[in-house]
Design a protein around this motif. Structure first.
Motif, PDB file in Angstrom:
ATOM      1  N   THR A 177       0.844  -1.193   0.000  1.00 17.28           N
ATOM      2  CA  THR A 177       0.000   0.000   0.000  1.00 17.28           C
ATOM      3  C   THR A 177       0.881   1.245   0.000  1.00 17.28           C
ATOM      4  OG1 THR A 177      -1.661  -1.208   1.278  1.00 17.28           O
ATOM      5  CG2 THR A 177      -1.881   1.189   1.163  1.00 17.28           C
ATOM      6  N   ARG A 182      -2.073   6.462   2.777  1.00 20.55           N
ATOM      7  CA  ARG A 182      -2.031   6.562   4.238  1.00 20.55           C
ATOM      8  C   ARG A 182      -2.925   7.707   4.692  1.00 20.55           C
ATOM      9  NH1 ARG A 182       3.662   7.942   7.026  1.00 20.55           N
ATOM     10  NH2 ARG A 182       2.989  10.046   6.396  1.00 20.55           N
ATOM     11  N   THR A 256       0.245   1.939  12.543  1.00 18.18           N
ATOM     12  CA  THR A 256       0.753   1.863  11.169  1.00 18.18           C
ATOM     13  C   THR A 256       2.276   1.861  11.219  1.00 18.18           C
ATOM     14  OG1 THR A 256       0.912   4.263  10.800  1.00 18.18           O
ATOM     15  CG2 THR A 256      -1.215   3.203  10.317  1.00 18.18           C
ATOM     16  N   THR A 258       5.465   2.811   8.390  1.00 15.69           N
ATOM     17  CA  THR A 258       5.863   3.267   7.058  1.00 15.69           C
ATOM     18  C   THR A 258       7.295   2.833   6.802  1.00 15.69           C
ATOM     19  OG1 THR A 258       4.390   5.187   7.211  1.00 15.69           O
ATOM     20  CG2 THR A 258       6.122   5.262   5.538  1.00 15.69           C
ATOM     21  N   TYR A 286       2.699   0.849   5.177  1.00 18.08           N
ATOM     22  CA  TYR A 286       2.667   1.728   4.006  1.00 18.08           C
ATOM     23  C   TYR A 286       4.084   1.879   3.462  1.00 18.08           C
ATOM     24  CZ  TYR A 286      -2.043   2.974   5.524  1.00 18.08           C
ATOM     25  OH  TYR A 286      -3.366   2.921   5.888  1.00 18.08           O
TER      26      TYR A 286
END
Length: 349
Positions: A177, A182, A256, A258, A286
């Motif tokens: 993704t 995000r 989350t 990243t 992400y």
């Protein structure tokens, strides 16, 4: 009433001017005494006496004899020379306690000068002297400290931050993704639980050991784990350990993550999949754009702090898990300017 006979009371405690020195020379030729000259010029008697002593020189008369006379030009020249030698004394000169504190923080604790001054102010530490960051840098430049030089500073440069521009390029990882998807509120750094993740590598040709580094975006809290290699399976194992450690709290602490497009992160399903609740997602991952480290800026800054302890080219396998833990502890207790010199630990509490 002539200018020389003016007895108007003048403001005291001012330096003699060049014109007043010429007046002193004229009045001395008129056989005036120091006390009389002081009254005429509105100065203290001792000021006049010191000026006469400073400007008195030995002169050769026409009959080849010597005499001592006051010369206004000489007095003014010496005054200017003495003024050039004056300067503010070192504020820290008599505060040995502050000097020792600064040396300890920079040399032993690896603080930057700004972090040292910021911590003193944030915690209200009391010393006889108060100095600012710029003054401390000046002292280090001038080698005022016995044990600190610019070589002891982790970094010494003034670099303006460039404006951040989002780069839109194709993702390498087409299955993951994109950071473009995000949630926008994550960029505000107002909510705890959104992390950035990267690997810090050692030297070429060494054992291959690396560090897995996670940085929380709001607090800048750091989690550092040593891995035997830079592979997807090693990253998954460390995330699995974190999930077991935090249990039900894992999804609250890690909302989350990243990452960049490194090969150790490309299998998003393995990173996201829970080992406790089979078939469920434990954390959403992400992917930043390629060559866009600014999208993980906190993570990159954290890696620079790690390099204070583990320079580039160093074999990470030489560091024990306990040593890595100490680095993590140091980073989480380091005063951050962005937090008003509070630590990441304080911000995450």
């Amino acid at each position: 009433m002539s200018h020389l006979n003016n007895t108007t009371k003048q403001r005291r405690f001012k330096h003699l001017t060049e014109m007043e020195r010429y007046q002193i020379e004229i009045l001395l030729k008129e056989k005036k005494k120091s006390k009389e000259i002081a009254v005429i010029l509105g100065k203290h008697r001792r000021t006049i006496e010191r000026e006469i002593a400073r400007g008195t020189v030995q002169m050769l008369n026409s009959d080849l004899t010597y005499t001592f006379r006051y010369c206004a030009d000489v007095g003014h020249r010496k005054y200017l020379e003495n003024g050039q030698n004056k300067g503010a004394g070192l504020k820290i000169g008599h505060d040995h306690k502050l000097a020792r504190h600064i040396e300890k923080r920079i040399i032993q604790d690896r603080y930057s000068p700004d972090a040292v001054i910021g911590e003193i102010r944030a915690k209200g530490l009391e010393f006889k002297t108060s100095i600012c960051t710029k003054t401390l840098y000046n002292y280090i430049d001038k080698e005022v400290f016995a044990n600190i030089t610019n070589k002891d500073l982790p970094i010494k440069r003034h670099k303006k931050k460039g404006r951040y521009h989002r780069v839109r390029v194709a993702l390498k990882n087409l299955k993951g993704t994109s950071i473009e998807q995000r949630p926008k509120h994550i960029e505000n750094r107002e909510e705890y639980g959104h992390w950035e993740m990267d690997c810090v590598v050692g030297g070429k040709g060494d054992s291959g050991a690396v560090l897995l580094v996670l940085t929380e975006r709001k607090s800048r809290e750091e989690i550092i784990r040593k891995m035997p290699n830079r592979t997807q399976s090693s990253v998954k194992q460390e995330l699995d350990r974190l999930e077991r450690r935090y249990g039900k709290r894992f999804s609250q602490k890690f909302k989350t993550i990243t990452v960049d497009n490194g090969p150790e992160f490309l299998n998003s399903s393995e990173l996201e999949g829970s080992i406790i609740k089979q078939g469920e997602i434990r954390v959403k991952v992400y992917y930043a754009h390629p060559y866009s480290s600014g999208e993980r800026g906190s993570n990159e800054n954290g890696n620079r702090l790690i390099r204070r302890f583990i320079p580039k080219g160093t074999d990470i396998s030489n560091y024990t898990a306990q040593e890595i833990k100490r680095i993590e502890h140091w980073m989480n207790n380091y005063p951050r300017k962005i937090h008003g010199y509070k630590t990441a630990k304080e911000m995450a509490a």
